[in-house]
Design an enzyme around this catalytic site. Structure first.
Site, PDB file in Angstrom:
ATOM      1  N   LYS A   1       0.881  -1.181   0.000  1.00  0.00           N
ATOM      2  CA  LYS A   1       0.000   0.000   0.000  1.00  0.00           C
ATOM      3  C   LYS A   1       0.911   1.221   0.000  1.00  0.00           C
ATOM      4  O   LYS A   1       2.122   1.107   0.293  1.00  0.00           O
ATOM      5  CB  LYS A   1      -0.921  -0.004   1.219  1.00  0.00           C
ATOM      6  CG  LYS A   1      -0.198  -0.046   2.551  1.00  0.00           C
ATOM      7  CD  LYS A   1      -1.169  -0.092   3.711  1.00  0.00           C
ATOM      8  CE  LYS A   1      -0.417  -0.177   5.033  1.00  0.00           C
ATOM      9  NZ  LYS A   1      -1.323  -0.213   6.188  1.00  0.00           N
TER      10      LYS A   1
ATOM     11  N   ASP B   1       8.252  -2.118   5.847  1.00  0.00           N
ATOM     12  CA  ASP B   1       7.205  -2.694   6.684  1.00  0.00           C
ATOM     13  C   ASP B   1       6.828  -4.101   6.243  1.00  0.00           C
ATOM     14  O   ASP B   1       5.794  -4.320   5.611  1.00  0.00           O
ATOM     15  CB  ASP B   1       5.961  -1.812   6.692  1.00  0.00           C
ATOM     16  CG  ASP B   1       5.018  -2.247   7.822  1.00  0.00           C
ATOM     17  OD1 ASP B   1       3.931  -1.677   7.943  1.00  0.00           O
ATOM     18  OD2 ASP B   1       5.386  -3.171   8.562  1.00  0.00           O
TER      19      ASP B   1
HETATM   20  C1  LIG Z   1      -1.436  -9.257  13.377  1.00  0.00           C
HETATM   21  N1  LIG Z   1      -0.044  -9.745  13.559  1.00  0.00           N
HETATM   22  C2  LIG Z   1       0.153 -11.035  12.894  1.00  0.00           C
HETATM   23  C3  LIG Z   1       0.988  -8.736  13.086  1.00  0.00           C
HETATM   24  C4  LIG Z   1       0.797  -8.384  11.617  1.00  0.00           C
HETATM   25  C5  LIG Z   1       1.943  -7.497  11.141  1.00  0.00           C
HETATM   26  C6  LIG Z   1       2.285  -6.421  12.105  1.00  0.00           C
HETATM   27  N2  LIG Z   1       3.035  -5.338  11.782  1.00  0.00           N
HETATM   28  C7  LIG Z   1       3.202  -4.488  12.799  1.00  0.00           C
HETATM   29  N3  LIG Z   1       3.893  -3.317  12.642  1.00  0.00           N
HETATM   30  C8  LIG Z   1       4.017  -2.370  13.611  1.00  0.00           C
HETATM   31  O1  LIG Z   1       3.593  -2.495  14.738  1.00  0.00           O
HETATM   32  C9  LIG Z   1       4.705  -1.112  13.175  1.00  0.00           C
HETATM   33  C10 LIG Z   1       5.370  -0.346  14.115  1.00  0.00           C
HETATM   34  C11 LIG Z   1       5.978   0.834  13.687  1.00  0.00           C
HETATM   35  C12 LIG Z   1       5.918   1.255  12.333  1.00  0.00           C
HETATM   36  C13 LIG Z   1       5.255   0.449  11.422  1.00  0.00           C
HETATM   37  C14 LIG Z   1       5.142   0.823   9.957  1.00  0.00           C
HETATM   38  C15 LIG Z   1       3.800   1.462   9.682  1.00  0.00           C
HETATM   39  C16 LIG Z   1       4.046   2.928   9.903  1.00  0.00           C
HETATM   40  C17 LIG Z   1       5.451   3.158   9.389  1.00  0.00           C
HETATM   41  N4  LIG Z   1       6.085   1.846   9.517  1.00  0.00           N
HETATM   42  C18 LIG Z   1       7.389   1.563   9.158  1.00  0.00           C
HETATM   43  O2  LIG Z   1       7.840   0.446   9.288  1.00  0.00           O
HETATM   44  N5  LIG Z   1       8.110   2.636   8.690  1.00  0.00           N
HETATM   45  C19 LIG Z   1       9.432   2.610   8.220  1.00  0.00           C
HETATM   46  C20 LIG Z   1      10.147   1.434   7.955  1.00  0.00           C
HETATM   47  C21 LIG Z   1      11.455   1.520   7.464  1.00  0.00           C
HETATM   48  C22 LIG Z   1      12.065   2.750   7.224  1.00  0.00           C
HETATM   49  C23 LIG Z   1      11.338   3.910   7.492  1.00  0.00           C
HETATM   50  C24 LIG Z   1      11.943   5.169   7.231  1.00  0.00           C
HETATM   51  N6  LIG Z   1      12.461   6.168   6.995  1.00  0.00           N
HETATM   52  C25 LIG Z   1      10.040   3.845   7.992  1.00  0.00           C
HETATM   53  C26 LIG Z   1       4.649  -0.737  11.833  1.00  0.00           C
HETATM   54  S1  LIG Z   1       2.402  -5.016  14.208  1.00  0.00           S
HETATM   55  C27 LIG Z   1       1.827  -6.445  13.408  1.00  0.00           C
HETATM   56  C28 LIG Z   1       0.970  -7.504  13.969  1.00  0.00           C
END
Ligand SMILES: CN(C)[C@H]1CCc2nc(NC(=O)c3cccc([C@H]4CCCN4C(=O)Nc4cccc(C#N)c4)c3)sc2C1
Length: 410
Positions: free
Chosen positions: A193, A209
């Site tokens: 997305k 992500d």
């Molecule tokens: C349900 N179960 C199975 C799991 C399914 C998958 C899953 N993913 C989670 N993920 C999270 O909890 C989480 C935490 C912080 C940031 C982000 C992303 C979403 C917003 C931005 N982001 C991210 O990763 N940004 C990112 C990454 C790498 C470089 C840069 C920069 N510059 C920025 C995700 S919790 C979870 C539960």
């Protein structure tokens, strides 16, 4: 007698669970899981804690830790944590530091999704995938030290700019190449997305992500019952197999590319509705629910490509490999080909003032230390709360142990 080199290699190979970082994780996890008042009353446990306290403290002070970084700004937030722009105190380098809250994961018994994300970013070695420099942990969080992508994400770009066909063509072409790399590494992303497509300082994109990624089996299919992803971007086969032992292939990601292309050109996702169940109903009936607004000019080539992505998995474009996607006439243009696009000049290059410019990210209020608020009161017995996270620590730099190996074995 095993060859000493084999053991030394295993200790240094961060792909084996026997490596030094994994062993140190285990010792520290055991110590912290024992270090609670109730079970200290057991003599053996109390003696173990006393005997090891100084070496554990020494270890925790000398391994990578949160206080090695200055926090500059929160640049993203997800279900179990946030991402901050940070600067490493010693190297003065900036990184994107992702924090995942252990108590949240334990509370929801969701303590295994981060392994794919760690492995993909650590080992893909691809310019299309955000790189992991280090992974470390303490008693409350997991941390991923990743390359900073100062251009922000495509979702933010869509909020601030009118996306032309040329821009859409460029981003979707790079996304196609990025997904091909991920698929060839044996993973399905499952959450493609705009928020997960990040823009580098040069204007090229990278995938980020990977928490929803799943490994593709030898038969080319992934098995997973939980439907993950974001409502507007979820594929019909994911919805149909909800709750059952779902069987999906790579074509699951190609559906999301179709949704993304539609949203880039039209401004809203194709099956948007006022409620999630209504959106799901429209996705399930996609063949009679895909409309192009009269007032927005969309080329026949773009419509054709969108329709070929937004079709049943059995006939979806990309199902027979990436070449049939690359050959589609929508991508024809004078500026780049799929072979040289990474060296072409992107349509949009972010203007940046300094290595810590966060102007391409929206503002997030600093989360009150709610994390501490919902941290567990100390358990009433040995719970092994640290055990699910053993082996997460990673650093690709040759640590002190590697230096030791090179002296011992030369
Ligand atoms: C349900 N179960 C199975 C799991 C399914 C998958 C899953 N993913 C989670 N993920 C999270 O909890 C989480 C935490 C912080 C940031 C982000 C992303 C979403 C917003 C931005 N982001 C991210 O990763 N940004 C990112 C990454 C790498 C470089 C840069 C920069 N510059 C920025 C995700 S919790 C979870 C539960």
């Amino acid at each position: 007698m095993p060859n000493p080199e084999d053991i030394a290699d295993q200790l240094l190979d961060h792909k084996t669970s026997l490596n030094v970082d994994g062993l140190l994780d285990a010792v520290i996890a055991l110590y912290n899981d024992c270090n609670i008042p109730v079970i200290k009353r057991t003599q053996n446990i109390d003696a173990f804690l006393q005997r090891n306290q100084s070496s554990i403290t020494h270890l925790e002070n000398h391994r990578l830790k949160c206080s090695d970084f200055d926090s500059i700004k929160v640049i993203g937030r997800g279900a179990f944590g946030e991402v901050r722009l940070v600067r490493q105190k010693v190297s003065r380098k900036v990184y994107a530091l992702k924090l995942l809250n252990k108590n949240e994961m334990l509370r929801r018994a969701d303590t295994a999704f981060f392994w794919e994300e760690r492995d993909i970013m650590a080992y893909s070695e691809s310019k299309w995938i955000v790189r992991l420099h280090y992974a470390f942990q303490d008693t409350t969080h997991l941390y991923m030290v990743m390359e900073y992508m100062p251009g922000g994400d495509v979702a933010n770009l869509m909020l601030n700019y009118e996306i032309s066909v040329e821009w859409a063509k460029f981003y979707v072409a790079e996304l196609v190449l990025a997904l091909d790399v991920l698929h060839s590494r044996g993973y399905i992303h499952r959450d493609v997305k705009p928020d997960n497509i990040l823009i580098s300082s040069t204007g090229h994109i990278k995938l980020a992500d990977f928490g929803s990624c799943v490994k593709i089996g030898d038969d080319g299919f992934a098995r997973c019952s939980s439907a993950v992803g974001t409502p507007d971007y979820i594929s019909p086969e994911m919805l149909e197999q909800q709750g059952t032992e779902g069987i999906y292939g790579k074509e699951l990601d190609w559906w999301s590319v179709g949704i993304l292309l539609y949203e880039l050109l039209i401004g809203d996702p194709p099956f948007y509705a006022d409620s999630i169940p209504h959106t799901y109903a429209r996705i399930m009936n996609h063949s009679t629910n895909l409309f192009f607004p009269e007032d927005i000019q969309v080329s026949d080539a773009a419509k054709d490509l969108i329709q070929r992505f937004l079709s049943d998995a059995k006939v979806r474009l990309g199902r027979n490999g990436i070449q049939e996607v690359k050959n589609h006439r929508f991508f024809k243009n004078e500026k780049w080909t799929f072979d040289n696009i990474q060296h072409s000049t992107p349509p949009y290059v972010p203007t940046l003032n300094g290595d810590d410019d966060t102007s391409h990210f929206e503002d997030f209020e600093d989360q009150t230390e709610a994390d501490i608020a919902n941290s567990f009161s100390s358990p009433k017995a040995f719970t092994g709360n640290q055990l699910p996270f053993i082996g997460f620590t990673y650093s690709n730099e040759l640590g002190p142990i590697a230096a030791l190996k090179s002296t011992v074995l030369t």
